[in-house]
Design a protein around this motif. Structure first.
Motif, PDB file in Angstrom:
ATOM      1  N   PRO A 286      -1.218 -75.430  12.653  1.00 13.22           N
ATOM      2  CA  PRO A 286      -1.677 -76.278  14.314  1.00 13.22           C
ATOM      3  C   PRO A 286      -3.111 -75.875  14.096  1.00 13.22           C
ATOM      4  O   PRO A 286      -3.380 -75.036  14.810  1.00 13.22           O
ATOM      5  N   GLU A 287      -3.345 -76.678  15.552  1.00 15.88           N
ATOM      6  CA  GLU A 287      -4.443 -76.161  16.964  1.00 15.88           C
ATOM      7  C   GLU A 287      -4.005 -75.468  16.985  1.00 15.88           C
ATOM      8  O   GLU A 287      -4.994 -74.819  17.669  1.00 15.88           O
ATOM      9  N   THR A 288      -2.734 -74.947  18.049  1.00 15.71           N
ATOM     10  CA  THR A 288      -2.615 -74.026  18.519  1.00 15.71           C
ATOM     11  C   THR A 288      -2.736 -72.893  17.998  1.00 15.71           C
ATOM     12  O   THR A 288      -2.938 -71.789  18.522  1.00 15.71           O
ATOM     13  N   GLU A 289      -2.650 -72.218  16.728  1.00 16.85           N
ATOM     14  CA  GLU A 289      -2.430 -71.223  15.467  1.00 16.85           C
ATOM     15  C   GLU A 289      -4.360 -70.971  15.120  1.00 16.85           C
ATOM     16  O   GLU A 289      -5.406 -71.864  15.074  1.00 16.85           O
ATOM     17  N   THR A 290      -3.995 -69.547  15.063  1.00 17.59           N
ATOM     18  CA  THR A 290      -5.599 -69.156  14.572  1.00 17.59           C
ATOM     19  C   THR A 290      -5.307 -68.708  13.114  1.00 17.59           C
ATOM     20  O   THR A 290      -4.063 -67.824  13.039  1.00 17.59           O
ATOM     21  N   ALA A 291      -5.993 -68.737  12.389  1.00 19.00           N
ATOM     22  CA  ALA A 291      -5.825 -67.212  10.699  1.00 19.00           C
ATOM     23  C   ALA A 291      -7.455 -67.330  10.148  1.00 19.00           C
ATOM     24  O   ALA A 291      -8.760 -68.272  10.599  1.00 19.00           O
ATOM     25  N   PRO A 292      -7.577 -66.204   9.625  1.00 19.50           N
ATOM     26  CA  PRO A 292      -9.026 -65.684   8.909  1.00 19.50           C
ATOM     27  C   PRO A 292      -9.287 -67.119   8.170  1.00 19.50           C
ATOM     28  O   PRO A 292      -9.129 -67.605   7.129  1.00 19.50           O
ATOM     29  N   TYR A 293     -10.895 -66.969   8.058  1.00 20.75           N
ATOM     30  CA  TYR A 293     -11.176 -68.490   7.554  1.00 20.75           C
ATOM     31  C   TYR A 293     -11.615 -67.646   5.843  1.00 20.75           C
ATOM     32  O   TYR A 293     -11.952 -66.433   5.902  1.00 20.75           O
ATOM     33  N   LEU A 294     -11.350 -68.303   4.573  1.00 19.64           N
ATOM     34  CA  LEU A 294     -11.496 -67.765   3.366  1.00 19.64           C
ATOM     35  C   LEU A 294     -12.924 -68.218   3.516  1.00 19.64           C
ATOM     36  O   LEU A 294     -13.009 -69.564   2.725  1.00 19.64           O
ATOM     37  N   GLU A 295     -13.633 -67.291   2.992  1.00 20.03           N
ATOM     38  CA  GLU A 295     -15.050 -67.747   2.253  1.00 20.03           C
ATOM     39  C   GLU A 295     -14.997 -68.596   0.893  1.00 20.03           C
ATOM     40  O   GLU A 295     -15.946 -68.313   0.363  1.00 20.03           O
ATOM     41  N   HIS A 296     -14.104 -67.255   0.074  1.00 22.88           N
ATOM     42  CA  HIS A 296     -13.798 -67.409  -1.024  1.00 22.88           C
ATOM     43  C   HIS A 296     -13.084 -68.168  -1.597  1.00 22.88           C
ATOM     44  O   HIS A 296     -12.493 -69.195  -0.894  1.00 22.88           O
ATOM     45  N   SER A 297     -13.453 -69.223  -3.039  1.00 20.95           N
ATOM     46  CA  SER A 297     -12.505 -69.457  -3.362  1.00 20.95           C
ATOM     47  C   SER A 297     -11.457 -68.151  -4.362  1.00 20.95           C
ATOM     48  O   SER A 297     -12.150 -67.900  -4.683  1.00 20.95           O
ATOM     49  N   TYR A 298     -10.582 -68.988  -5.046  1.00 20.37           N
ATOM     50  CA  TYR A 298      -9.194 -67.501  -5.629  1.00 20.37           C
ATOM     51  C   TYR A 298      -9.024 -68.594  -6.999  1.00 20.37           C
ATOM     52  O   TYR A 298      -8.507 -69.530  -7.321  1.00 20.37           O
TER      53      TYR A 298
END
Length: 458
Positions: A286-298
């Motif tokens: 949701p726009e109101t939440e945040t999480a670490p951006y994953l720079e890598h692919s996996y």
């Protein structure tokens, strides 16, 4: 005339699930260059996905000087790029690790190096064509993280890493091995026991394919016809008759870029390229939440040592994740020899609920949730390598198919090889393709005589 195709062709489902990648459609998505099919065409390409458009793009751009451009017709059963490439994980991931090591064990270091070089060369090739043609497709370079959650896989990863170095594998320096002491911190994956990273890319593949098509459709010699499935192909002397519900096209050369559906027109490939259904989804917060951006692919292997999922992050921070084969591998009827992408895989449809929260550090309170989920049909090759080149015993017919869900670092330059073979008459061995890709009667025979499924079910 001699019939050279199956009387019961396998065509894509008419009402497929909707992938995230097809929520922003290009104006050429359902193109028909002319109201009617052309009666003749120098080259007919069957399939309007990544492979078909790549072959056509290279045919147009490698046309010998001072020679008239051949007429090219692309026939697509549904919309452009509505098959596997329009449903994939958005991952341009040369496999310079697992596949390379397996190829080295089976065919030697020269073949393995050849294979790795070809896959790695797709990163600059795709990057350069995107820049040349000004294609907006969210292309970004990254590092792919192979992450292992079991001690056994972590040890095996180090053994392979050491073996590639010991054998002088030229791309080994691009591999970065991280042991357990730092694996979780480096990868961001909970309980990681080890990880291997290497250069990769991520992109919106549908937009790449449509961007390439937009470039070549400007040529008068190119005709594209969507919603035109091919029913059969007949040999008629030196020519071929390509039959569709909308009419027949006479051509001197046919290119089958039909991937999972190849056996429907070339029955000799029935045991060699098997359609297998996979599943993928789009996760957002949701726009109101945040999480670490994953720079890598996996690519992740679970605590039981089984392959779990592959994923990329989008520029907006959302996630594309697919795989989860451990949830449905036992239910063969759900995926093996399956061409229906109109329904989800039942054992897997809820697997990614809460996936980011339970897998990645920092995502626990993100409220990340599945927004779109879809299936796609991949063409799995019996011996894990695609089939590229002239169809055995069928002069003037070429195949470029069987990509094992790994087409992004294989297809574009395979299309270039096919185009060069057509333009110049060169043999497979003369156009720079990996030797293990060459389609042959011997490979077809091996699949017919071996156990059902080959490496697919191993």
């Amino acid at each position: 005339m001699t019939t050279t195709s199956s009387p019961t062709p396998v065509t894509p489902a008419e009402n497929p699930t909707l992938p995230f990648w097809r929520t922003d459609l290009h104006e050429l998505d359902e193109i028909r260059t002319t109201p009617e099919l052309p009666e003749t065409s120098d080259i007919v390409i069957i399939g309007g996905g990544y492979a078909g458009v790549s072959v056509a793009y290279h045919l147009v751009n490698s046309q010998p000087q001072n020679t008239p451009a051949p007429s090219i017709t692309i026939l697509e059963a549904r919309q452009i790029c509505s098959g596997a490439t329009g449903r994939n994980g958005g991952h341009l991931r040369p496999d310079v690790y697992h596949a390379t090591f397996q190829c080295m064990e089976q065919h030697g270091i020269e073949a393995a190096t050849e294979l790795a070089k070809f896959e790695v060369s797709h990163i600059p090739a795709v990057r350069d064509v995107i820049a040349k043609e000004s294609i907006d497709c969210d292309f970004h370079l990254s590092r792919c993280m192979n992450v292992y959650l079991s001690d056994e896989n972590a040890e095996k990863a180090k053994e392979i890493y050491d073996a590639l170095h010991a054998n002088g594998f030229p791309y080994a320096d691009n591999l970065q091995y991280t042991p357990q002491t730092e694996a979780e911190k480096v990868s961001g994956v909970k309980y990681a026991k080890a990880c291997i990273s290497f250069t990769a890319g991520k992109l919106w593949a549908y937009k790449l394919v449509l961007g390439l098509l937009a470039r070549i459709i400007k040529e008068d010699s190119v005709n594209v016809q969507t919603h035109t499935p091919v029913i059969s192909v007949e040999a008629d002397g030196a020519d071929h008759l390509v039959h569709t519900p909308r009419g027949t096209i006479r051509t001197s050369k046919v290119v089958y870029t039909t991937n999972a559906y190849t056996a429907g027109l070339l029955p000799e490939y029935a045991t060699t390229i098997v359609p297998c259904r996979g599943i993928c989804c789009h996760i957002a917060i949701p726009e109101t939440e945040t999480a670490p951006y994953l720079e890598h692919s996996y690519a992740l292997w679970n605590k039981e040592g089984k392959f779990d999922s592959y994923l990329i992050s989008r520029p907006d921070g959302s996630i594309i994740v697919g795989g989860a084969s451990t949830t449905f591998a036992h239910a063969k009827e759900q995926w093996y020899n399956m061409t229906d992408d109109s329904t989800l895989i039942e054992p897997t449809k809820n697997y990614w609920d809460g996936y980011m929260q339970r897998t990645f550090n920092g995502w626990e309170k993100s409220e990340a949730a599945v927004k779109e989920i879809w299936t796609g049909i991949m063409g799995y090759s019996y011996d894990i390598h695609p089939h590229i080149g002239e169809v055995p015993d069928k002069p003037g017919q070429y195949v470029c198919a069987g990509f094992n869900g790994h087409g992004m670092p294989v297809v574009f330059l395979s299309g270039k090889g096919i185009a060069e073979m057509i333009h110049t008459g060169k043999k497979f061995e003369e156009v720079g393709l990996p030797r293990v890709y060459r389609t042959s009667a011997e490979r077809l025979q091996a699949a017919q005589e071996g156990p059902e499924g080959g490496s697919i079910l191993a």
